[in-house]
Design a protein around this motif. Structure first.
Motif, PDB file in Angstrom:
ATOM      1  N   GLU A  73      79.767 128.764  -2.438  1.00  0.00           N
ATOM      2  CA  GLU A  73      79.150 129.876  -2.036  1.00  0.00           C
ATOM      3  C   GLU A  73      79.235 130.196  -0.809  1.00  0.00           C
ATOM      4  O   GLU A  73      78.046 130.216  -0.294  1.00  0.00           O
ATOM      5  N   ASP A  98      88.445 130.113   0.658  1.00  0.00           N
ATOM      6  CA  ASP A  98      89.161 130.754  -0.782  1.00  0.00           C
ATOM      7  C   ASP A  98      89.368 129.494  -1.624  1.00  0.00           C
ATOM      8  O   ASP A  98      88.193 129.954  -2.381  1.00  0.00           O
ATOM      9  N   GLU A 136      79.765 132.167   3.673  1.00  0.00           N
ATOM     10  CA  GLU A 136      79.728 133.014   4.539  1.00  0.00           C
ATOM     11  C   GLU A 136      79.891 132.636   5.490  1.00  0.00           C
ATOM     12  O   GLU A 136      78.230 132.204   6.105  1.00  0.00           O
ATOM     13  N   GLU A 160      85.542 128.570  -2.492  1.00  0.00           N
ATOM     14  CA  GLU A 160      85.303 129.448  -3.062  1.00  0.00           C
ATOM     15  C   GLU A 160      85.613 128.644  -5.127  1.00  0.00           C
ATOM     16  O   GLU A 160      84.403 129.137  -5.662  1.00  0.00           O
ATOM     17  N   ARG A 198      78.539 125.415 -10.789  1.00  0.00           N
ATOM     18  CA  ARG A 198      78.008 125.794  -9.393  1.00  0.00           C
ATOM     19  C   ARG A 198      76.416 125.735  -9.665  1.00  0.00           C
ATOM     20  O   ARG A 198      76.049 125.797 -10.407  1.00  0.00           O
TER      21      ARG A 198
END
Length: 637
Positions: free
Chosen positions: A528, A520, A530, A523, A496
């Motif tokens: 990453e 999930d 949110e 990820e 990543r």
């Protein structure tokens, strides 16, 4: 005793609930329509547990008195019909009188309502169709209905409900649709943890479109407005012998079409972005869908679909809404006239705007994220020069895009592997439905390819002892990345890249729910991200090679998959779908010049893949023209 018996009211209501209340979203639909019929200007929807635990709808409509509040739970009790003739001209969203008693028979229901002219309101508590208590209470003007423990007394129905996030997505889509249809009203949708939709009242439908979907959607849509009177349709009249002496021909009324349709460049792979409203009622009508398909014929690929927000207004007697208990299907009296008018109106609008849309695409439909925000970790070799994945390069003609959010990228039209016919022979293209017996030879052949150059910076020309090969550089790199992502995902070593600045991506309420479900898995694939507010996510890291606008498009594509398809796929299918989307958007594009070292690298990596004959979406990677095929084409053998 005879065989035939009359069912009790409780059983009859539960049978009706099976027709009207399919899932929590069906409850929201019925109650929401009642609020709109009550002239409410503010509607608030609260949901817990995907609608299983709680559905509460609060409105500021005219409310009900005590007698009406009790009578509303009797079967076929309605304030919207008086005689059978009223069925021929229904002007309200609800009318059947089945919704409230059906919902009350399979839930614990609490009704709070008050008329403006009364000093106190009425509270009615019902459980499983039985009235528990009726009290006077101090309440605001309007109606509040709380539905708890849906299907608590019918466990067979409850077990057929989908996951909590799935049911919440259906509710979010429904409230969004009605907010689009009623821009003059204030809508709110809240889950137990966040506000999914807050849409204050606005002046026009265009403002509501901008409010819910954002600026990009408003720029990608074309306004449609047309009107025609029904006299041209030859409205039937009663025969002369049934006319009174003072008979006057009825006013035929008008058919009005308003709304928005997408430019040809904006395409979807399903019909989920087509919203049709007939007299402000959300419907799924095959006639109108066919008219829209005909309007876009030869403008977009036949396997792609437009984005449409269309409002049809017509006299109530011209449409029959009493076709289905859920009131999602309608029947037009002048069906051919309505079909042709919708088709001709939309097509004329598209033809008029088509040149402008192409020019706008050339100017504005390029990636706008700067490469300087990303770390240079391109997987292709070649030293410190700018990476091949330059977001400022022009995009291919059909780039993958199937998100529920609007975007100006056109959709990929997957091509079916087949054969190109030559005189007395056939040259294989891609792969057949059955595994090819000489796939091992293909792997060995790719390893011996010697590149000659590029054709229009899009296709790699290469030769070996077997003949001439043409390789699509985009899908070839897509296959390489796809298998690489799956290998790294298997051992939890996905590479990543951390972004220097977080990228904010706006999502629809249903997409936010999908994000929570897939967080999930995303990820594990290198993301990453949110939540950053009720409708936004912040991306702090992304898989290696996925940059700029392509990263946003990939997320919109993954989160925009229809819910029924997500429910049908297993964990492995979900992994493959996400990996294929990342690979497609991270792969080099056509119209991209490649250095000889990068061409050599790509061909070598392609030869190492397990299935080098097709990309993850099924498109062929390479065409092979053998020496015999070439000699036969030149009539040398």
């Amino acid at each position: 005793m005879g065989r035939i018996r009359v069912l009790s009211d409780v059983v009859a209501n539960q049978i009706a609930a099976g027709e009207v209340v399919e899932r929590p979203a069906s409850v929201v639909k019925e109650l929401l329509e009642n609020s709109l019929d009550a002239q409410a200007t503010r509607i608030r929807v609260e949901v817990e547990g995907g609608g299983r635990k709680l559905i509460r709808i609060v409105d500021n409509g005219h409310g009900m008195g005590k007698d009406d509040a009790l009578l509303a739970f009797e079967r076929h009790a309605t304030s919207k019909l008086r005689t059978s003739d009223d069925l021929l001209s229904i002007a309200t969203l609800g009318f059947r009188g089945e919704a409230l008693p059906s919902i009350a028979s399979v839930s614990r229901l609490l009704l709070e309502t008050r008329l403006a002219e009364e000093a106190s309101g009425t509270l009615v508590d019902i459980a499983g169709g039985k009235i528990i208590r009726v009290d006077d209470a101090g309440l605001p003007v309007g109606t509040t209905i709380a539905i708890r423990d849906l299907f608590f007394n019918t466990p067979a129905r409850r077990k057929f409900l989908k996951a909590e996030q799935t049911e919440l997505a259906h509710i979010a889509a429904l409230v969004t649709h009605y907010a689009l249809a009623h821009p003059e009203k204030h809508f709110e949708l809240h889950s137990a943890t966040q506000a999914l939709l807050i849409a204050p009242s606005v002046a026009t439908a265009a403002d509501r479109l901008f409010q819910i979907f954002g600026k990009d959607a408003a720029n990608a849509m074309i306004s449609v407005t047309a009107e025609m009177d029904f006299t041209r349709a030859g409205v039937p009249e009663p025969p002369p012998w049934k006319r009174d002496e003072d008979y006057t021909p009825p006013d035929p009324g008008y058919l009005r079409i308003t709304g928005f349709v997408s430019k040809p460049e904006l395409q979807k792979l399903n019909r989920n972005s087509i919203y049709i409203f007939v007299n402000r009622r959300l419907v799924r009508d095959k006639l109108i869908l066919h008219a829209l398909t005909e309007a876009y014929r030869n403008i977009i690929p036949p396997t792609s679909f437009p984005v449409v927000l269309l409002f049809l207004e017509m006299p109530a007697q011209e449409v029959d809404v009493n076709v289905h208990p859920a009131k999602t299907e309608v029947r037009f009296r002048q069906s051919t006239f309505v079909h042709d008018f919708v088709r001709d109106t939309v097509r004329a609008t598209l033809m008029e705007a088509r040149p402008v849309a192409s020019f706008a695409t050339a100017l504005h439909n390029s990636p706008h994220a700067s490469a300087s925000l990303m770390l240079d970790v391109s997987p292709l070799p070649g030293g410190p020069e700018p990476p091949v994945f330059d977001p400022n390069l022009p995009q291919q003609a059909f780039a993958a895009e199937d998100g529920d959010s609007f975007d100006l990228a056109a959709s990929i039209v997957p091509e079916s592997p087949g054969r190109i016919a030559f005189p007395e022979t056939q040259i294989p293209v891609g792969y057949d439905a059955a595994p090819s017996p000489d796939e091992g030879e293909t792997l060995n052949a790719l390893a011996t390819l010697k590149p000659l150059g590029q054709l229009r910076d899009s296709f790699i020309l290469a030769v070996n002892d077997e003949g001439l090969w043409i390789v699509d550089q985009h899908v070839a790199h897509e296959r390489v990345l796809f298998e690489k992502i799956l290998r790294e995902r298997e051992v939890e070593k996905v590479q990543r890249q951390r972004l220097l600045m977080p990228v904010l991506v706006d999502l629809l309420p249903a997409q936010m729910i999908s994000f929570a479900r897939l967080a999930d898995e995303l990820e594990r694939n290198g993301f990453e991200a949110e939540p950053f507010g009720p409708h936004t996510i912040a991306i702090k890291a992304a898989p290696v090679g996925l940059e700029g606008r392509e990263m946003e498009r990939m997320l919109e594509e993954v989160l925009g998959v229809p819910d029924r398809e997500q429910q049908a796929e297993n964990a492995e299918a979900r992994r493959h779908r996400i990996a294929a989307s990342i690979a497609c958007h991270a792969a080099i594009k056509i119209n991209t010049p490649l250095e000889p070292t990068k061409v050599d690298w790509l061909l070598r990596e392609l030869a190492k893949t397990e299935h080098p004959t097709s990309c993850p979406h099924g498109r062929p990677i390479a065409l092979r023209y053998s020496h015999k095929d070439i000699q036969r084409a030149f009539h040398r053998i």
